[in-house]
Design a protein around this motif. Structure first.
Motif, mmCIF file in Angstrom:
data_model
loop_
_atom_site.group_PDB
_atom_site.id
_atom_site.type_symbol
_atom_site.label_atom_id
_atom_site.label_comp_id
_atom_site.label_asym_id
_atom_site.label_seq_id
_atom_site.Cartn_x
_atom_site.Cartn_y
_atom_site.Cartn_z
ATOM 1 N N VAL A 149 0.690 -1.164 -0.016
ATOM 2 C CA VAL A 149 -0.022 0.028 0.033
ATOM 3 C C VAL A 149 0.848 1.379 0.071
ATOM 4 C CG1 VAL A 149 -1.739 1.354 1.182
ATOM 5 C CG2 VAL A 149 -1.917 -1.021 1.319
ATOM 6 N N ASP A 150 0.515 2.120 -0.719
ATOM 7 C CA ASP A 150 1.284 3.373 -0.814
ATOM 8 C C ASP A 150 0.214 4.574 -0.944
ATOM 9 O OD1 ASP A 150 4.261 4.181 -1.324
ATOM 10 O OD2 ASP A 150 2.897 5.597 -2.680
ATOM 11 N N LEU A 151 0.592 5.477 -0.127
ATOM 12 C CA LEU A 151 -0.300 6.833 -0.047
ATOM 13 C C LEU A 151 0.214 7.797 -0.887
ATOM 14 C CD1 LEU A 151 -1.334 5.497 2.451
ATOM 15 C CD2 LEU A 151 -1.672 7.565 3.246
ATOM 16 N N LYS A 152 -0.559 8.695 -1.739
ATOM 17 C CA LYS A 152 -0.314 9.706 -2.428
ATOM 18 C C LYS A 152 -1.188 11.064 -2.228
ATOM 19 C CE LYS A 152 2.804 7.533 -5.258
ATOM 20 N NZ LYS A 152 4.345 7.692 -5.160
ATOM 21 N N THR A 153 -0.582 12.033 -2.083
ATOM 22 C CA THR A 153 -1.668 13.318 -1.858
ATOM 23 C C THR A 153 -1.448 14.008 -3.425
ATOM 24 O OG1 THR A 153 0.401 14.481 -1.040
ATOM 25 C CG2 THR A 153 -1.342 13.705 0.349
ATOM 26 N N ILE A 154 -2.564 14.466 -3.914
ATOM 27 C CA ILE A 154 -2.538 14.975 -5.272
ATOM 28 C C ILE A 154 -3.589 16.293 -5.291
ATOM 29 C CG2 ILE A 154 -4.565 13.341 -5.717
ATOM 30 C CD1 ILE A 154 -3.303 13.102 -8.494
ATOM 31 N N SER A 155 -3.130 17.223 -6.114
ATOM 32 C CA SER A 155 -4.119 18.431 -5.965
ATOM 33 C C SER A 155 -5.437 18.242 -6.397
ATOM 34 C CB SER A 155 -3.364 19.555 -6.401
ATOM 35 O OG SER A 155 -3.217 19.330 -7.982
ATOM 36 N N SER A 156 -5.645 17.283 -7.461
ATOM 37 C CA SER A 156 -6.986 17.054 -7.977
ATOM 38 C C SER A 156 -7.145 15.563 -8.558
ATOM 39 C CB SER A 156 -7.126 18.046 -9.318
ATOM 40 O OG SER A 156 -8.289 17.786 -9.986
ATOM 41 N N LEU A 157 -8.020 15.085 -8.136
ATOM 42 C CA LEU A 157 -8.481 13.687 -8.565
ATOM 43 C C LEU A 157 -9.608 13.911 -9.722
ATOM 44 C CD1 LEU A 157 -8.383 11.419 -5.493
ATOM 45 C CD2 LEU A 157 -7.348 11.007 -7.766
ATOM 46 N N ASP A 158 -9.597 14.738 -10.508
ATOM 47 C CA ASP A 158 -10.808 14.888 -11.538
ATOM 48 C C ASP A 158 -10.333 13.454 -12.549
ATOM 49 O OD1 ASP A 158 -8.685 15.414 -13.327
ATOM 50 O OD2 ASP A 158 -8.919 17.703 -12.896
ATOM 51 N N ASP A 159 -11.291 13.359 -13.400
ATOM 52 C CA ASP A 159 -11.214 11.979 -14.095
ATOM 53 C C ASP A 159 -10.100 12.094 -15.347
ATOM 54 O OD1 ASP A 159 -13.602 11.372 -13.441
ATOM 55 O OD2 ASP A 159 -14.776 11.631 -15.055
ATOM 56 N N ARG A 160 -9.439 13.184 -15.697
ATOM 57 C CA ARG A 160 -8.394 13.137 -16.580
ATOM 58 C C ARG A 160 -6.834 12.920 -15.556
ATOM 59 N NH1 ARG A 160 -3.908 15.652 -18.455
ATOM 60 N NH2 ARG A 160 -3.582 15.645 -20.627
ATOM 61 N N THR A 161 -7.101 13.611 -14.635
ATOM 62 C CA THR A 161 -5.976 13.412 -13.634
ATOM 63 C C THR A 161 -5.633 11.832 -13.193
ATOM 64 O OG1 THR A 161 -6.067 15.657 -12.707
ATOM 65 C CG2 THR A 161 -4.683 14.184 -11.656
ATOM 66 N N ARG A 162 -7.034 11.461 -12.853
ATOM 67 C CA ARG A 162 -6.854 10.015 -12.230
ATOM 68 C C ARG A 162 -6.331 9.027 -13.341
ATOM 69 N NH1 ARG A 162 -12.506 7.762 -10.596
ATOM 70 N NH2 ARG A 162 -12.981 8.275 -12.676
ATOM 71 N N GLN A 163 -6.576 9.250 -14.670
ATOM 72 C CA GLN A 163 -6.259 8.500 -15.551
ATOM 73 C C GLN A 163 -4.860 8.605 -16.100
ATOM 74 O OE1 GLN A 163 -8.607 9.048 -19.451
ATOM 75 N NE2 GLN A 163 -7.495 7.778 -20.599
ATOM 76 N N TYR A 164 -4.348 9.846 -16.063
ATOM 77 C CA TYR A 164 -2.912 10.001 -16.553
ATOM 78 C C TYR A 164 -1.882 10.341 -15.560
ATOM 79 C CZ TYR A 164 -5.205 10.616 -21.085
ATOM 80 O OH TYR A 164 -5.858 10.284 -22.380
ATOM 81 N N ARG A 165 -2.101 10.728 -14.226
ATOM 82 C CA ARG A 165 -1.271 11.045 -13.323
ATOM 83 C C ARG A 165 -0.332 9.899 -12.974
ATOM 84 N NH1 ARG A 165 -0.219 14.750 -9.179
ATOM 85 N NH2 ARG A 165 -0.928 16.215 -10.896
ATOM 86 N N PRO A 166 -0.715 8.471 -12.680
ATOM 87 C CA PRO A 166 -0.076 7.552 -12.466
ATOM 88 C C PRO A 166 1.142 7.224 -13.340
ATOM 89 C CG PRO A 166 -2.282 7.154 -12.335
ATOM 90 C CD PRO A 166 -2.188 8.133 -12.807
ATOM 91 N N PHE A 167 1.009 7.674 -14.854
ATOM 92 C CA PHE A 167 1.898 7.291 -15.870
ATOM 93 C C PHE A 167 2.844 8.825 -15.741
ATOM 94 C CE2 PHE A 167 -1.670 4.595 -17.009
ATOM 95 C CZ PHE A 167 -0.929 3.308 -17.368
#
Length: 269
Positions: free
Chosen positions: A168-186
């Motif tokens: 398990v790894d925790l990440k803080t992120i400024s936005s979790l909108d659909d686009r960010t959720r899709q591309y941020r991990p990559f």
């Protein structure tokens, strides 16, 4: 690929970052650019600490270490000027008195409590974090990564939470909108970090590779919490990126060349 001779180290955050093995964050720096890797990990410069980074640290400690009342302290107005900036000697004295604690402003503390509640409302995140007594929090693992020339390279990782059946790894992120959720991990190479953690754990315990879950928490309204899991095909591609990155770090360290490909030719666009 697979790592060898894995060892678990129960050590402090500072001890871990004093190590010299190649880490997941170093891999991600190289994948961003060789110049970034040189700036941070060869020349020894540091990224400036920010309130966002402190906030992320506080969330990790509150959720994984249970240090809600011990890890943070509210910054009093007396050590800040009218614009909210640090006030010279008053700030330095306050910082010395609270060494080792996370210093947060009142609005950040309020935010952290909201996020903590959102994490409890997400059933998967709550189940994973609720099992932390079954596993190990904030552990370091070192191992040997085989190279193409038959030698090995020391590597390391620091896991937020290792449970018997997953990572398990925790990440803080400024936005979790659909686009960010899709591309941020990559964009941020979470998939490469995931496969590196899998291989580190496997070098210690053997058996099948454990699944990896990222608990992403949004640090702005509406403070969403999502659980993201890289799938086998994603991890297979990440394993190739990881192997190539380790080989490249070793080769660039030998050559001293930290420039991008075809530098200094113009980049055509």
């Amino acid at each position: 690929m697979g790592f060898l001779n894995g060892q678990v180290h129960l050590e402090s955050h500072e001890q871990y970052h004093g190590r010299r093995e190649i880490s997941a964050s170093m891999i991600k720096s190289l994948l961003n650019s060789p110049e970034e890797f040189e700036w941070l990990h060869v020349l020894g410069n540091r990224k400036e600490a920010s309130s966002a980074m402190d906030f992320g640290t506080a969330i990790h400690e509150e959720q994984l270490k249970g240090l809600w009342e011990q890890s943070w302290i509210e910054i009093p107005e007396s050590v800040l000027d009218s614009r909210g900036h640090k006030r010279g000697n008053a700030w330095r004295a306050f910082e010395r008195e609270n060494e080792g604690r996370v210093l947060l402003k009142a609005d950040q503390l309020g935010k952290m409590k909201i996020i903590s509640e959102r994490m409890r409302q997400n059933p998967i995140a709550a189940e994973l974090l609720g099992r932390k007594a079954e596993g190990l929090s904030e552990i370091s693992i070192t191992a040997d990564a085989p190279l193409e020339d038959g030698t090995t390279q020391k590597v390391r990782g620091r896991l937020d939470l290792l449970l018997p059946d997953c990572i398990v790894d925790l990440k803080t992120i400024s936005s979790l909108d659909d686009r960010t959720r899709q591309y941020r991990p990559f964009d941020h190479n979470w998939h490469v970090q995931a496969v590196m953690y899998q291989l580190l754990v496997n070098a210690v315990r053997g058996g099948d590779l454990l699944p990896v879950y990222f608990i992403a928490v949004e640090t702005s309204i509406p403070y969403r919490v999502e659980v993201l899991r890289p799938m086998p095909d994603t991890l297979a591609g990440a394993a190739m990126l990881l192997q190539d990155a380790i080989e490249e770090i070793v080769e660039r360290t030998r050559s001293g060349n930290w420039h991008r490909e075809n530098w200094p030719e113009p980049f055509h666009f």
